[in-house]
Design an enzyme around this catalytic site. Structure first.
Site, PDB file in Angstrom:
ATOM      1  N   CYS A   1       7.142 -11.818   5.568  1.00  0.00           N
ATOM      2  CA  CYS A   1       6.912 -10.576   6.084  1.00  0.00           C
ATOM      3  C   CYS A   1       5.636 -10.655   6.644  1.00  0.00           C
ATOM      4  CB  CYS A   1       7.419  -9.572   5.192  1.00  0.00           C
ATOM      5  SG  CYS A   1       6.779  -7.972   5.835  1.00  0.00           S
TER       6      CYS A   1
ATOM      7  N   CYS B   1      14.018  -3.220  10.992  1.00  0.00           N
ATOM      8  CA  CYS B   1      13.483  -4.506  10.617  1.00  0.00           C
ATOM      9  C   CYS B   1      14.013  -5.189   9.648  1.00  0.00           C
ATOM     10  CB  CYS B   1      11.893  -4.531  10.356  1.00  0.00           C
ATOM     11  SG  CYS B   1      11.008  -5.865  10.306  1.00  0.00           S
TER      12      CYS B   1
ATOM     13  N   SER C   1      14.915  -2.715 -10.837  1.00  0.00           N
ATOM     14  CA  SER C   1      15.460  -2.263  -9.329  1.00  0.00           C
ATOM     15  C   SER C   1      16.691  -2.632  -9.023  1.00  0.00           C
ATOM     16  CB  SER C   1      14.317  -2.990  -8.376  1.00  0.00           C
ATOM     17  OG  SER C   1      14.168  -4.394  -8.689  1.00  0.00           O
TER      18      SER C   1
ATOM     19  N   CYS D   1       0.715  -1.075  -0.049  1.00  0.00           N
ATOM     20  CA  CYS D   1       0.156  -0.185  -0.046  1.00  0.00           C
ATOM     21  C   CYS D   1       0.870   1.327  -0.009  1.00  0.00           C
ATOM     22  CB  CYS D   1      -0.796   0.111   1.226  1.00  0.00           C
ATOM     23  SG  CYS D   1      -2.088  -1.310   1.524  1.00  0.00           S
TER      24      CYS D   1
ATOM     25  N   CYS E   1      12.765 -10.693   7.484  1.00  0.00           N
ATOM     26  CA  CYS E   1      12.542 -11.527   6.325  1.00  0.00           C
ATOM     27  C   CYS E   1      14.035 -12.034   6.013  1.00  0.00           C
ATOM     28  CB  CYS E   1      11.899 -10.711   5.060  1.00  0.00           C
ATOM     29  SG  CYS E   1      12.658  -9.039   4.929  1.00  0.00           S
TER      30      CYS E   1
ATOM     31  N   CYS F   1      11.600  -0.532   8.123  1.00  0.00           N
ATOM     32  CA  CYS F   1      11.866  -1.748   7.389  1.00  0.00           C
ATOM     33  C   CYS F   1      13.254  -1.500   6.452  1.00  0.00           C
ATOM     34  CB  CYS F   1      10.685  -1.786   6.324  1.00  0.00           C
ATOM     35  SG  CYS F   1      10.805  -2.679   4.707  1.00  0.00           S
TER      36      CYS F   1
ATOM     37  N   GLY G   1       1.274  -0.228  -5.050  1.00  0.00           N
ATOM     38  CA  GLY G   1       0.201  -0.945  -5.204  1.00  0.00           C
ATOM     39  C   GLY G   1      -0.610  -0.530  -6.256  1.00  0.00           C
TER      40      GLY G   1
ATOM     41  N   ASN H   1      -1.050   1.865   5.704  1.00  0.00           N
ATOM     42  CA  ASN H   1      -0.063   0.840   4.805  1.00  0.00           C
ATOM     43  C   ASN H   1       0.504   0.198   6.072  1.00  0.00           C
ATOM     44  OD1 ASN H   1       3.373   1.697   4.007  1.00  0.00           O
ATOM     45  ND2 ASN H   1       1.983  -0.008   3.330  1.00  0.00           N
ATOM     46  N   GLY H   2       0.605  -1.147   5.836  1.00  0.00           N
ATOM     47  CA  GLY H   2       0.996  -2.022   6.652  1.00  0.00           C
ATOM     48  C   GLY H   2       0.123  -3.112   7.089  1.00  0.00           C
TER      49      GLY H   2
ATOM     50  N   ASP I   1      20.810  -8.478  -9.082  1.00  0.00           N
ATOM     51  CA  ASP I   1      19.422  -8.237  -8.735  1.00  0.00           C
ATOM     52  C   ASP I   1      19.083  -7.747  -7.554  1.00  0.00           C
ATOM     53  OD1 ASP I   1      16.445  -8.338  -9.303  1.00  0.00           O
ATOM     54  OD2 ASP I   1      16.491 -10.434  -9.752  1.00  0.00           O
TER      55      ASP I   1
ATOM     56  N   TYR J   1      14.437  -2.261  -2.248  1.00  0.00           N
ATOM     57  CA  TYR J   1      13.540  -2.506  -3.402  1.00  0.00           C
ATOM     58  C   TYR J   1      12.042  -1.597  -3.284  1.00  0.00           C
ATOM     59  CZ  TYR J   1      10.216  -5.029  -6.296  1.00  0.00           C
ATOM     60  OH  TYR J   1       9.262  -5.543  -7.211  1.00  0.00           O
TER      61      TYR J   1
HETATM   62  S1  SF4 Z   1      10.068  -8.488   7.323  1.00  0.00           S
HETATM   63 FE1  SF4 Z   1      11.201  -7.516   5.692  1.00  0.00          FE
HETATM   64  S2  SF4 Z   1       9.984  -6.810   4.127  1.00  0.00           S
HETATM   65 FE2  SF4 Z   1       8.739  -7.031   6.268  1.00  0.00          FE
HETATM   66  S3  SF4 Z   1       8.914  -5.005   7.292  1.00  0.00           S
HETATM   67 FE3  SF4 Z   1      10.576  -6.190   8.078  1.00  0.00          FE
HETATM   68  S4  SF4 Z   1      12.442  -5.841   6.644  1.00  0.00           S
HETATM   69 FE4  SF4 Z   1      10.545  -5.020   5.658  1.00  0.00          FE
END
Ligand code: SF4
Length: 488
Positions: free
Chosen positions: A405, A462, A306, A20, A465, A259, A46, A124-125, A368, A265
Site C-alpha cells: 500500500c 481501493c 480482529s 495515522c 493491495c 480503502c 497509530g 492521515n494518508g 484471521d 481491519y
Molecule cells: S492499497 Fe489496500 S490498504 Fe492501501 S488504501 Fe488501498 S485497500 Fe487500503
C-alpha cells in the site's frame, strides 16, 4: 522507531498498519481535552506518537507533541492546561517504514506562520508525489524541518498568492497527489479535507454547540458527539463558530475509491462506515467466507482480536460452533516488548495463548483478518497443534495481500509479502496447515454491501493491495523503480 517506543504488538511485523488518526474540535471550552479523548479512541491507528495544537484568543497557538501513548501524555493536568482555547486539532501516528527512528520534529500537527496568521495541519494518508514536490520546493528555497509529507502542504501554502488560509490550502492541495484526510486549523477555523478518491476516512460530528472532525465515528462516541455525516471524497469543509460548516470542492470530481481494508481491519469494529457498522461488515465477511470456502470441522476460532467478528459470521453460516480457542493477553506491558531477537522469537506466545481444554482432539478452523508475511500464521498453527488439535484450517477474511500500500499504510516490500511470491496452495504448504482459503475479492465486495461484487471496469473501492490496481499512480515509488502490475 525510537527505542523507548515499542510496536503495539510483538508480532506487529505481520500486520498491515494504519499509520495515522486525526481529530479536531471547534466551539467548545478547552477543546484540547476533547481532542485528547478523541485521539485516545483512535490510538489503534497509530501508537508511536501524538500531538495536539490549540488556539486561544489571548494565548495564541500552543502545541505539544510527544512520543508514546495518548493516555501517558495527554492526561497530565499541567500539560493539558498549556493547551487552552475553543479550537484544537490532534494526530496520532505510526511511522512509515522509511522513517523509523523519526525525531519529535516528525510528529504532527505541523505549524506554519503566514502573513495572514498561523495554521496547523495534520494528515492521515500519504502524498504519493511528496518526494518530487519536496525536491522542487527545496530547489526553490524552502527549508524543511521534518521528513513528513504534511510539511510539503505548508510550504506550498506559503508560496500561494491567495488571500486567506483556506484558499491557500486549496491551492496547495491541487499540487498534491495521493490518499489523504486532513484536519487543519487557523485562529478561528477548523478545516477538514478528503482526497478526491476519498481513500482515507474522515467524519463530521457535533458536540453541544461545537463541531468535530474525526478519522472514525468511535472517537465521536467517546466525547458524546453525534455523528453528522462523512466528509465527501474531494470535499473541503471550513468550519467556524460564526458561519458553521461551509463546503468547498477544490478537486475535479472522480468516482470514489474508499480503502476496502478499513472494513477488514483498520477501523474499530464499533465505528460506522458508509452508514453500516464495521462489526456488521466483518460478520458478513465471515458469512461470505463460509459460503465460498466451507470445511468440515469441530470448532471455529478467531485469531484475536480482529478476526473475531468474521469468525462469528463463519460460525453462524456454517453451523460449526464458535469458541475462543485462542486467548489474548490484554495486559502485555511494555517491559516484554522490546524488539530484541530473543523476545521476537517468543513473539506470538507472549500475546496469545491457546485454550488447550477446548482445542485438544478437535478439527479447528482459525479465522484471521489477513496474511501478510505469514510468520504469525505459522506460529499460531504450531501453538494450536502443540495443544493437541487434530486438524488446522485457516480461513482469511481478506484476499491475498500481494501488493504494498502506498496510501498511508505500512506494508512490507512486495517480495516480503507471502502472496506476492506464492499461490494459495503454496502458501498452504508453506504454513503446513490442512487447508488455507482466502475470501475472494468479489466476496469481499459483496460483504461490504456491493451486491454485484467488484465492478472490474470501475472498481468501487481501493483494493490495490489485493488487485495491484492502484487508483492513484504511486509516482514517487515508480520513480524509485517500483513496477506496476502489467496490464492484462
Ligand atoms: S492499497 Fe489496500 S490498504 Fe492501501 S488504501 Fe488501498 S485497500 Fe487500503
Amino acid at each position: 522507531m525510537p527505542k523507548h517506543m515499542p510496536p503495539a504488538h510483538p508480532f506487529d511485523d505481520d500486520k498491515l498498519k494504519e499509520e495515522c488518526g486525526v481529530f479536531g474540535v471547534i466551539g467548545v471550552t478547552d477543546a484540547a481535552n476533547f481532542v485528547a479523548l478523541g485521539l485516545h479512541a483512535l490510538q489503534h491507528r497509530g501508537q508511536e506518537a501524538g500531538g495536539i495544537v490549540s488556539h486561544d484568543a489571548e494565548q495564541g497557538f500552543n502545541s505539544v507533541r510527544r512520543f508514546g501513548y495518548v493516555r501517558d501524555n495527554f492526561t497530565r493536568q499541567s500539560l493539558m492546561e498549556s493547551l487552552p482555547g475553543p479550537l484544537a486539532i490532534g494526530h496520532v501516528r505510526y511511522s512509515t517504514a522509511g522513517s523509523k527512528g523519526a525525531a519529535i520534529r516528525d510528529v504532527q500537527p505541523f505549524f506554519g506562520e503566514f502573513s495572514m496568521g498561523g495554521a496547523a495541519i495534520a494528515h492521515n494518508g500519504n502524498i504519493t508525489n511528496a518526494i518530487a514536490l519536496r525536491k522542487e520546493l527545496i530547489e526553490r528555497g524552502s527549508i524543511f524541518q521534518s521528513s513528513s509529507d504534511s510539511e510539503c502542504i505548508i510550504h506550498l501554502m506559503a508560496r500561494s498568492l491567495q488571500r486567506n488560509i483556506p484558499e491557500r490550502m486549496e491551492d496547495a492541495l491541487r499540487r498534491v497527489e495521493g490518499a489523504f484526510s486532513i484536519v487543519a486549523m487557523t485562529r478561528s477555523k477548523l478545516i477538514g479535507v478528503r482526497d478526491p478518491l476519498g481513500v482515507r476516512p474522515l467524519v463530521l460530528g457535533q458536540v453541544a454547540d461545537g463541531w468535530v472532525l474525526s478519522s472514525e465515528t468511535c472517537a465521536l462516541d467517546i466525547i458524546g458527539a453525534t455523528y453528522v455525516r462523512e466528509i465527501e471524497p474531494g470535499e473541503m469543509v471550513v468550519i467556524s463558530e460564526k458561519h458553521g460548516v461551509q463546503s468547498h470542492y477544490p478537486f475535479r470530481r472522480v468516482p470514489s475509491r474508499f480503502c476496502i481494508f478499513e472494513h477488514v481491519y483498520f477501523s474499530r469494529p464499533d465505528s460506522i462506515i458508509g452508514g453500516r457498522s464495521v462489526y456488521e461488515t466483518r460478520h458478513q465477511i465471515g458469512v461470505e467466507l463460509a459460503r465460498e470456502a466451507p470445511v468440515d470441522a469441530d470448532l471455529v476460532c478467531p485469531v484475536p482480536d480482529s478476526g473475531t467478528p468474521a469468525a462469528i459470521g463463519f460460525s453462524h453460516e456454517s453451523g460449526i460452533p464458535y469458541a475462543m480457542g485462542i486467548i489474548r493477553n490484554q495486559y502485555m506491558g511494555r517491559t516484554f516488548i522490546e524488539p530484541t531477537e530473543q523476545i521476537r522469537n517468543m513473539g506470538v506466545r507472549l500475546k496469545l495463548n491457546v485454550n488447550r481444554a477446548l482445542i485438544k482432539g478437535k478439527r479447528v478452523i482459525l479465522v484471521d483478518d489477513s496474511v501478510v508475511r505469514g510468520t504469525t500464521s505459522r506460529k499460531i498453527k504450531e501453538m494450536i497443534l502443540d495443544a493437541g488439535a487434530k486438524e488446522v484450517h485457516f480461513r482469511i477474511a481478506s484476499p491475498p495481500t500481494a501488493w504494498p500500500c502506498f496510501y498511508g499504510v505500512d506494508t512490507p516490500q512486495r517480495e516480503k509479502l507471502l502472496a506476492a511470491t506464492m499461490s494459495e496452495d503454496e502458501m498452504r504448504d508453506h504454513l503446513q496447515v490442512d487447508s488455507l482459503k482466502f475470501i475472494s475479492l468479489n466476496g469481499l465486495y459483496r460483504a461490504v454491501g456491493e451486491a454485484e461484487g467488484r465492478n472490474s471496469k470501475c472498481p468501487q473501492y481501493c483494493d490495490a493491495c489485493f488487485s495491484g490496481e492502484y487508483p492513484v499512480a504511486p509516482s514517487d515509488m515508480i520513480e524509485q523503480g517500483f513496477e506496476l502490475k502489467a496490464a492484462e
